[in-house]
Design an enzyme around this catalytic site. Structure first.
Site, PDB file in Angstrom:
ATOM      1  N   ASP A 126     -78.845  38.122  38.789  1.00  0.00           N
ATOM      2  CA  ASP A 126     -77.408  38.069  38.499  1.00  0.00           C
ATOM      3  C   ASP A 126     -77.035  39.034  37.374  1.00  0.00           C
ATOM      4  O   ASP A 126     -75.968  39.662  37.403  1.00  0.00           O
ATOM      5  CB  ASP A 126     -76.998  36.646  38.099  1.00  0.00           C
ATOM      6  CG  ASP A 126     -77.456  35.605  39.100  1.00  0.00           C
ATOM      7  OD1 ASP A 126     -77.618  35.964  40.276  1.00  0.00           O
ATOM      8  OD2 ASP A 126     -77.652  34.451  38.707  1.00  0.00           O
ATOM      9  N   HIS A 140     -78.079  31.824  34.445  1.00  0.00           N
ATOM     10  CA  HIS A 140     -78.139  32.751  35.577  1.00  0.00           C
ATOM     11  C   HIS A 140     -79.579  33.183  35.784  1.00  0.00           C
ATOM     12  O   HIS A 140     -80.408  33.124  34.866  1.00  0.00           O
ATOM     13  CB  HIS A 140     -77.263  33.987  35.332  1.00  0.00           C
ATOM     14  CG  HIS A 140     -75.816  33.780  35.630  1.00  0.00           C
ATOM     15  ND1 HIS A 140     -75.292  33.849  36.903  1.00  0.00           N
ATOM     16  CD2 HIS A 140     -74.778  33.516  34.809  1.00  0.00           C
ATOM     17  CE1 HIS A 140     -73.983  33.641  36.855  1.00  0.00           C
ATOM     18  NE2 HIS A 140     -73.639  33.431  35.599  1.00  0.00           N
ATOM     19  N   HIS A 153     -69.745  36.455  33.164  1.00  0.00           N
ATOM     20  CA  HIS A 153     -69.764  36.773  31.740  1.00  0.00           C
ATOM     21  C   HIS A 153     -70.153  38.229  31.509  1.00  0.00           C
ATOM     22  O   HIS A 153     -69.576  38.919  30.650  1.00  0.00           O
ATOM     23  CB  HIS A 153     -70.750  35.855  31.003  1.00  0.00           C
ATOM     24  CG  HIS A 153     -70.251  34.457  30.821  1.00  0.00           C
ATOM     25  ND1 HIS A 153     -69.914  33.645  31.878  1.00  0.00           N
ATOM     26  CD2 HIS A 153     -70.024  33.722  29.700  1.00  0.00           C
ATOM     27  CE1 HIS A 153     -69.514  32.467  31.429  1.00  0.00           C
ATOM     28  NE2 HIS A 153     -69.558  32.485  30.112  1.00  0.00           N
TER      29      HIS A 153
END
Length: 296
Positions: A220, A216, A175
């Site tokens: 990350d 996450h 994302h």
């Protein structure tokens, strides 16, 4: 109002048709890169689905972001997905604005040729972490996938359920890759300063929502922030710059030029120079010089 619409509609239609013709010409010259991007995107989905078979749920790791940010809860995890959907479709609409608006700085095909996630495949297969998301935790039926019954089950990547409920593809956030690529692209080719500032703010909010949703780990997000920016910097330094349409570039100038065509063009410029016409001669440094001369 109907009179204005009837008058402007043919102009808009001609503009859309002309832009479509230009984009098709560009696609004909860059279809290999465009196809390679689609193939890499599918391979990324295949790899993310494959790592789910290897995922082993376990205790959630200690994380600085989890310590400072309160957990939104399972019923509010949609917030980060909703914001990402707004970001994604806003960028898609912006890349197609040359089809409608008169002021144009980009070519849609050339923008989308630069989107890829191949580096992420290497990182999340290098170290497998227990997923912090709710459906990836111990006790969840979705945390582990049963052994596939056929190769087709793997190749189809269980779309879209496999994308929404994947586990194991953590480092680094997909994302945030898309979000930062979109923001950096608009930062460079967009025209509205206020939108650029809002875009960076939205990227920060997106990062915080992902952590608060426990989708996450902080690593990350952090790795995504510096990796994407470094890759974009490398691309800007090493790859040819996208032409600025506001300077009057044409689609023919964007297509790859063969050595034969290049030599022919140089001969034409040299003939103009000898005949006493104004010509633009290419130098070895790559910078053209405009020379006007009179016949001797």
């Amino acid at each position: 109002m109907p009179v204005i619409f009837a008058r402007e509609a043919p102009k808009l239609w001609r503009k859309v048709c002309a832009e479509t013709s230009t984009e098709i010409s560009l696609l004909a010259g860059t279809w290999k890169y465009f196809l390679a991007g689609l193939v890499i995107q599918y391979l990324h989905g295949l790899a993310a689905h494959g790592v789910h078979y290897l995922h082993r749920p376990g205790p959630t790791l200690q994380d600085a972001g989890f310590f400072f940010l309160p957990e939104l809860g399972q019923d509010r995890t949609y917030l980060s997905e909703t914001l990402f959907t707004v970001i994604f479709f806003s960028f898609v609409l912006w890349t197609f604005h040359p089809f409608v608006f008169q002021y144009k700085k980009i070519y849609t095909v050339l923008i989308w040729c630069r989107v890829s996630q191949i580096l992420r495949i290497i990182t999340f297969y290098s170290t497998l972490l227990p997923g912090p998301n709710y459906h990836c935790r111990e006790g969840s039926k979705l945390a582990r996938l049963p052994h596939p019954e056929s190769a087709l089950e793997v190749l189809l990547i269980n779309f879209p359920r496999g994308v929404m409920y994947g586990c194991g593809d953590l480092i680094f956030s997909s994302h945030m890759i898309f979000t930062l690529v979109f923001v950096r692209t608009y930062q460079k080719y967009g025209t509205k300063r206020c939108i650029k500032q809002i875009a960076w703010l939205v990227a920060v909010i997106q990062s915080l929502l992902i952590l608060a949703s426990r989708k996450h780990y902080t690593v990350d997000i952090v790795v995504a922030w510096y990796t994407v920016n470094l890759v974009v910097f490398f691309i800007d330094q090493k790859l040819p710059e996208l032409p600025d349409r506001s300077l009057g570039s044409t689609s023919q100038q964007l297509l790859p030029i063969s050595s034969r065509d290049k030599d022919s063009k140089n001969r034409e410029e040299l003939d103009k120079f000898r005949n006493g016409n104004s010509a633009t001669l290419p130098l070895e440094s790559g910078k053209p010089v405009n020379i006007s001369c009179c016949p001797i």
